[in-house]
Design an enzyme around this catalytic site. Structure first.
Site, PDB file in Angstrom:
ATOM      1  N   THR C  23       0.831  -1.213   0.000  1.00  0.00           N
ATOM      2  CA  THR C  23       0.000   0.000   0.000  1.00  0.00           C
ATOM      3  C   THR C  23       0.857   1.252   0.000  1.00  0.00           C
ATOM      4  O   THR C  23       2.068   1.186   0.227  1.00  0.00           O
ATOM      5  CB  THR C  23      -0.872   0.012   1.268  1.00  0.00           C
ATOM      6  OG1 THR C  23      -0.011   0.029   2.416  1.00  0.00           O
ATOM      7  CG2 THR C  23      -1.778  -1.203   1.323  1.00  0.00           C
ATOM      8  N   ASP C  24       0.214   2.407  -0.245  1.00  0.00           N
ATOM      9  CA  ASP C  24       0.934   3.666  -0.115  1.00  0.00           C
ATOM     10  C   ASP C  24       0.115   4.650   0.708  1.00  0.00           C
ATOM     11  O   ASP C  24      -0.974   4.329   1.184  1.00  0.00           O
ATOM     12  CB  ASP C  24       1.353   4.221  -1.479  1.00  0.00           C
ATOM     13  CG  ASP C  24       0.187   4.721  -2.316  1.00  0.00           C
ATOM     14  OD1 ASP C  24      -0.904   5.001  -1.763  1.00  0.00           O
ATOM     15  OD2 ASP C  24       0.347   4.824  -3.535  1.00  0.00           O
ATOM     16  N   THR C  25       0.668   5.832   0.882  1.00  0.00           N
ATOM     17  CA  THR C  25       0.075   6.818   1.788  1.00  0.00           C
ATOM     18  C   THR C  25      -1.269   7.342   1.293  1.00  0.00           C
ATOM     19  O   THR C  25      -1.980   8.004   2.057  1.00  0.00           O
ATOM     20  CB  THR C  25       1.083   7.961   2.069  1.00  0.00           C
ATOM     21  OG1 THR C  25       0.597   8.782   3.116  1.00  0.00           O
ATOM     22  CG2 THR C  25       1.317   8.805   0.829  1.00  0.00           C
TER      23      THR C  25
END
Lengths: 143, 143, 143, 143
Positions: C23-25
């Site tokens: 995942t990312d921010t």
């Protein structure tokens, strides 16, 4: 790359280096990692236009998300190679942007991509109009 | 691994496979990627205890974050290797948990780690008390 | 996905889970990481055909390398999502293979891709003819 | 960081930027990705000493591999943060090297690590003596 873009403006160039983390056991850069390079190139292109994505998300709730991508892998990059990621605006729409991007090593093109990016409201994950100021900056500095 | 843990309960085991993405040009798994394996092992250990981290974050604003880690790289893993990530509770504190984790290939230990994890309030990024129910589940099912 | 492929064989399905690493921010799976998922799906499709890539490389010096890829990002995947990677043979040539691949969550398509893969001599990094046995296995088990 | 190292030489500094690829859904840099930063720092430290790892592997069959690592995560880094990776020689042995490394943002230490690296014969994956010239360069330019 695009030898027929005689009238096109200079692309935006971002330099990087290939590290161990980028390579795989076949001795070359792993195919998904070129997308990380392309995203760094887009981030620095935006930064050069005065757009910091972390601040944009914080202040407006807007993020850029890739909607589609077509990529050709022409030649492999390897450990320690110095690379340049080139980014050129192709089209600006109401809520999306199309870019040409390519990666070079010493003038030789390794990878070519066309990337379509949407402006999204991060809370709803729905398309949102590109802020007028941002569209203007992109069009005036098309790279 | 821990030959002195005679009275210790069985560790929790999670199986995975090495893919191209995990390897590097030296022909082995890249050293940072073992930390991804360890985190998958911890996530599945929590899931086996009935704790889904995405739901936990959504419902309570709590996340687990690694505060410190010590790791020994004994033997390298390679493409296509089937691996097992073993996780064993070491200690549960008020706001943190210590785990022993190791990675095996066919009974041979490749990597050994000790990991200290804190419970954090994700908004403030400050330590928060571990919910009593979670501490209890960990202690009763120490693996 | 492909609603018009009525006569097509069943695609090959590979299941995976979304972890923090993916995942990312922005709260979703980072766009390059879907390519890691697609590659795992292809690897398991090959394994189901009896082809282990590490052994293939060791014994014949042959590797599969992605030459081009087109991908549409339709909906985002998030932490803890259980996903299925579907792989279906599109065409087998003398030295390359084209695949349709897509990623689903509970029957909903999140990502669609078309992937062209070449058979390469890893020492020379030059195209090599696909071993006849491999082409045959792919065609007989087209998924 | 090490306030007690008064007589120690200046550490070697390498600058980098946090991109989307580095972050996770908790809004911070994913814990394994700091190890990628540390490795970039070591690679650039070696390059500053005149040692290119790709050339070293090609010409001598030697690679550097991490044998153990202890890391403290003090504060999280976030998207767009400019970071500095600091590297300082701790000890040079016959076949291994110990380094202190830490990561700063604007003078604030986010992560501290101690890393033990072995010189390996990549074919045999066995320890090999550090070439005298390399040990000398490290000791004379200990950073």
């Amino acid at each position: 790359m695009p030898p027929d873009n005689r009238s096109a403006p200079e692309p935006f160039a971002f330099s990087l280096r290939v590290y161990y983390e980028d390579t795989d056991t076949a001795g070359v850069v792993y195919y998904a990692n070129y997308l990380r390079y392309l995203e760094r190139g887009r981030t620095e292109w935006l930064r050069a236009l005065g757009i910091e994505q972390a601040r944009l998300a914080r202040e407006t709730g807007l993020v850029f998300a890739v909607r589609s991508l077509a990529i050709e892998y022409l030649k492999p990059a390897r450990l320690d190679d110095p690379l340049a990621v080139l980014t050129q605006l192709d089209a600006v729409g109401r809520a999306q942007v199309t870019l040409k991007q390519w990666i070079e090593r010493g003038g030789e093109t390794l990878v070519e991509a066309s990337v379509r990016i949407a402006c999204l409201d991060v809370k709803k994950m729905k398309p949102a109009a590109l802020p007028a100021e941002i569209g203007k900056r992109m069009s005036l500095n098309p790279h």
